[in-house]
Motif scaffolding. Structure first.
Motif, PDB file in Angstrom:
ATOM      1  N   ARG A  11      47.007  11.178  43.675  1.00  0.00           N
ATOM      2  CA  ARG A  11      46.332  12.487  43.757  1.00  0.00           C
ATOM      3  C   ARG A  11      46.753  13.235  45.023  1.00  0.00           C
ATOM      4  NH1 ARG A  11      43.393  15.182  46.547  1.00  0.00           N
ATOM      5  NH2 ARG A  11      43.122  13.484  48.045  1.00  0.00           N
ATOM      6  N   ALA A  12      46.723  12.522  46.160  1.00  0.00           N
ATOM      7  CA  ALA A  12      47.062  13.165  47.430  1.00  0.00           C
ATOM      8  C   ALA A  12      48.517  13.636  47.431  1.00  0.00           C
ATOM      9  CB  ALA A  12      46.818  12.191  48.579  1.00  0.00           C
ATOM     10  N   ARG A  13      49.405  12.825  46.870  1.00  0.00           N
ATOM     11  CA  ARG A  13      50.814  13.216  46.786  1.00  0.00           C
ATOM     12  C   ARG A  13      50.989  14.458  45.928  1.00  0.00           C
ATOM     13  NH1 ARG A  13      54.092   9.743  42.746  1.00  0.00           N
ATOM     14  NH2 ARG A  13      52.750  11.063  41.441  1.00  0.00           N
ATOM     15  N   ASP A  14      50.359  14.451  44.758  1.00  0.00           N
ATOM     16  CA  ASP A  14      50.508  15.582  43.842  1.00  0.00           C
ATOM     17  C   ASP A  14      49.872  16.852  44.419  1.00  0.00           C
ATOM     18  OD1 ASP A  14      51.804  13.890  42.152  1.00  0.00           O
ATOM     19  OD2 ASP A  14      50.137  13.638  40.746  1.00  0.00           O
ATOM     20  N   PHE A  15      48.793  16.696  45.179  1.00  0.00           N
ATOM     21  CA  PHE A  15      48.171  17.853  45.825  1.00  0.00           C
ATOM     22  C   PHE A  15      49.126  18.468  46.833  1.00  0.00           C
ATOM     23  CE2 PHE A  15      45.854  19.518  49.518  1.00  0.00           C
ATOM     24  CZ  PHE A  15      45.175  20.574  48.915  1.00  0.00           C
ATOM     25  N   ARG A  16      49.758  17.615  47.677  1.00  0.00           N
ATOM     26  CA  ARG A  16      50.700  18.137  48.664  1.00  0.00           C
ATOM     27  C   ARG A  16      51.867  18.856  47.985  1.00  0.00           C
ATOM     28  NH1 ARG A  16      50.022  12.995  50.739  1.00  0.00           N
ATOM     29  NH2 ARG A  16      52.135  12.410  50.106  1.00  0.00           N
ATOM     30  N   ARG A  17      52.348  18.282  46.900  1.00  0.00           N
ATOM     31  CA  ARG A  17      53.466  18.905  46.178  1.00  0.00           C
ATOM     32  C   ARG A  17      53.053  20.234  45.545  1.00  0.00           C
ATOM     33  NH1 ARG A  17      56.097  13.618  43.051  1.00  0.00           N
ATOM     34  NH2 ARG A  17      56.963  12.629  44.938  1.00  0.00           N
ATOM     35  N   ALA A  18      51.829  20.279  45.032  1.00  0.00           N
ATOM     36  CA  ALA A  18      51.349  21.520  44.420  1.00  0.00           C
ATOM     37  C   ALA A  18      51.198  22.618  45.465  1.00  0.00           C
ATOM     38  CB  ALA A  18      50.019  21.278  43.716  1.00  0.00           C
ATOM     39  N   ARG A  75      51.272  27.947  39.308  1.00  0.00           N
ATOM     40  CA  ARG A  75      51.072  26.754  40.143  1.00  0.00           C
ATOM     41  C   ARG A  75      49.738  26.734  40.892  1.00  0.00           C
ATOM     42  NH1 ARG A  75      56.222  27.687  39.463  1.00  0.00           N
ATOM     43  NH2 ARG A  75      57.763  26.017  39.431  1.00  0.00           N
ATOM     44  N   LEU A  76      49.225  27.869  41.217  1.00  0.00           N
ATOM     45  CA  LEU A  76      48.012  27.928  42.025  1.00  0.00           C
ATOM     46  C   LEU A  76      46.816  27.209  41.403  1.00  0.00           C
ATOM     47  CD1 LEU A  76      47.048  28.983  44.728  1.00  0.00           C
ATOM     48  CD2 LEU A  76      46.347  31.111  43.616  1.00  0.00           C
ATOM     49  N   PRO A  77      46.590  27.301  40.087  1.00  0.00           N
ATOM     50  CA  PRO A  77      45.437  26.600  39.504  1.00  0.00           C
ATOM     51  C   PRO A  77      45.482  25.067  39.671  1.00  0.00           C
ATOM     52  CG  PRO A  77      46.246  28.286  38.011  1.00  0.00           C
ATOM     53  CD  PRO A  77      47.262  28.164  39.096  1.00  0.00           C
ATOM     54  N   LEU A  78      46.682  24.526  39.841  1.00  0.00           N
ATOM     55  CA  LEU A  78      46.790  23.074  39.996  1.00  0.00           C
ATOM     56  C   LEU A  78      46.234  22.591  41.335  1.00  0.00           C
ATOM     57  CD1 LEU A  78      50.428  22.504  38.659  1.00  0.00           C
ATOM     58  CD2 LEU A  78      48.276  22.001  37.476  1.00  0.00           C
ATOM     59  N   VAL A  79      46.278  23.494  42.318  1.00  0.00           N
ATOM     60  CA  VAL A  79      45.875  23.085  43.670  1.00  0.00           C
ATOM     61  C   VAL A  79      44.414  22.646  43.726  1.00  0.00           C
ATOM     62  CG1 VAL A  79      45.626  23.842  46.054  1.00  0.00           C
ATOM     63  CG2 VAL A  79      47.672  24.473  44.747  1.00  0.00           C
ATOM     64  N   PRO A  80      43.459  23.448  43.287  1.00  0.00           N
ATOM     65  CA  PRO A  80      42.061  23.006  43.351  1.00  0.00           C
ATOM     66  C   PRO A  80      41.769  21.810  42.436  1.00  0.00           C
ATOM     67  CG  PRO A  80      42.232  25.094  42.190  1.00  0.00           C
ATOM     68  CD  PRO A  80      43.560  24.842  42.807  1.00  0.00           C
ATOM     69  N   GLU A  81      42.521  21.699  41.339  1.00  0.00           N
ATOM     70  CA  GLU A  81      42.308  20.560  40.436  1.00  0.00           C
ATOM     71  C   GLU A  81      42.643  19.239  41.116  1.00  0.00           C
ATOM     72  OE1 GLU A  81      44.507  21.109  36.887  1.00  0.00           O
ATOM     73  OE2 GLU A  81      43.491  22.961  36.308  1.00  0.00           O
ATOM     74  N   ALA A  98      42.719  18.842  44.489  1.00  0.00           N
ATOM     75  CA  ALA A  98      42.164  18.761  45.842  1.00  0.00           C
ATOM     76  C   ALA A  98      41.031  17.752  45.929  1.00  0.00           C
ATOM     77  CB  ALA A  98      41.673  20.139  46.282  1.00  0.00           C
ATOM     78  N   GLY A  99      41.003  17.057  47.059  1.00  0.00           N
ATOM     79  CA  GLY A  99      39.876  16.192  47.367  1.00  0.00           C
ATOM     80  C   GLY A  99      38.933  16.913  48.311  1.00  0.00           C
ATOM     81  N   GLU A 100      37.854  16.270  48.705  1.00  0.00           N
ATOM     82  CA  GLU A 100      36.885  16.908  49.595  1.00  0.00           C
ATOM     83  C   GLU A 100      37.537  17.338  50.903  1.00  0.00           C
ATOM     84  OE1 GLU A 100      33.564  14.406  50.187  1.00  0.00           O
ATOM     85  OE2 GLU A 100      32.941  14.403  48.079  1.00  0.00           O
ATOM     86  N   GLU A 101      38.466  16.511  51.383  1.00  0.00           N
ATOM     87  CA  GLU A 101      39.103  16.809  52.667  1.00  0.00           C
ATOM     88  C   GLU A 101      40.104  17.962  52.552  1.00  0.00           C
ATOM     89  OE1 GLU A 101      41.715  13.764  50.627  1.00  0.00           O
ATOM     90  OE2 GLU A 101      39.551  14.205  50.829  1.00  0.00           O
ATOM     91  N   ASP A 102      40.404  18.380  51.326  1.00  0.00           N
ATOM     92  CA  ASP A 102      41.413  19.425  51.121  1.00  0.00           C
ATOM     93  C   ASP A 102      40.817  20.815  50.882  1.00  0.00           C
ATOM     94  OD1 ASP A 102      43.445  17.426  51.195  1.00  0.00           O
ATOM     95  OD2 ASP A 102      43.019  16.955  49.089  1.00  0.00           O
TER      96      ASP A 102
END
Length: 245
Positions: A197-204, A223-229, A231-235
């Motif tokens: 999840r963290a890897r894919d968030f950084r890539r998004a 691409r923008l909609p993928l970012v919040p999907e 994201a974790g609490e820290e993101d």
């Protein structure tokens, strides 16, 4: 050695030759690995434990009850206690017993998936009895599994460093087949979902920022909609900043 340090000269060795001779005698006794069978009189044998003279036909010492015969661990032939070589097959009885002890330890380590220790014990068994078939089989199995363990671990670690967690997972599972309680493999598989999840968030986020920098609005919208999907609490703070930009 302690005799050399005696305070009174008469209690020490008379000469270096005497000292060397006794060292050689001690080495020969240690190398034999067996206690000589003392014959006290024709037709009688001394008990290896208490020294009592027993007639040849006695199976147990009349003085202490110790067994006076042993069984060859290889052929099953019966020999008097203290005998080194079997009269039926010529086996070095103390050496064979030593090899069997190491072989038993090697098998236990093999069952416990401690392949390095199993290899060491199997080697010691073969040092006692060269060519021992059972020890050779255990040694080969330990070597093969040790090598397979090393290969799987190295592959998994390399893929982890490359953040290719999906490909690393099969290597970790292979490792667990060889070492079921391996903590490194268990921990890696347990945290894979979060690391993916963290890897894919950084890539998004990186992809969205590239579109933004290139004024690629269509790509940004995709691409923008993928970012919040992802994201974790820290993101959450990073998501807010990206939307503002």
């Amino acid at each position: 050695v302690l005799k050399c340090l005696e305070e009174k000269p008469e209690h020490r060795y008379f000469s270096v030759d005497d000292f060397q001779r006794e060292l050689e005698d001690s080495s020969q006794k240690a190398a034999s690995g067996a206690t000589p069978v003392p014959q006290v009189a024709e037709g009688s044998f001394a008990c290896p434990s208490c020294g009592h003279a027993n007639s040849a036909e006695k199976k147990f010492c009349l003085s202490c009850g110790m067994g006076l015969f042993l069984t060859c661990p290889k052929c099953g032939g019966e020999e008097r206690e203290g005998t080194r070589f079997c009269g039926s097959c010529g086996t070095d009885i103390p050496a064979w017993r030593d090899a069997e002890e190491h072989l038993q330890a090697a098998r236990k380590h093999l069952e416990a998936h401690a392949y390095g220790r199993a290899e060491k014990e199997a080697r010691l068994a073969l040092e006692s009895v060269a060519g021992m078939e059972a020890a050779t089989e255990v040694l080969n199995e330990a070597r093969q599994k040790k090598q397979a363990e090393k290969k799987a671990r190295e592959a998994a670690r390399s893929l982890e460093e490359a953040e290719d967690f999906e490909q690393a997972a099969p290597s970790w599972r292979t490792l667990l087949e060889l070492v079921p309680e391996d903590e490194e493999a268990l921990q890696a598989l347990a945290i894979h979902p979060e690391r993916i999840r963290a890897r894919d968030f950084r890539r998004a986020v990186a992809a969205a920022m590239e579109c933004l920098a290139a004024a690629d609005l269509q790509g940004l919208v995709e691409r923008l909609p993928l970012v919040p999907e992802l994201a974790g609490e820290e993101d959450e703070e990073q998501v807010v900043l990206l939307r503002e930009e």
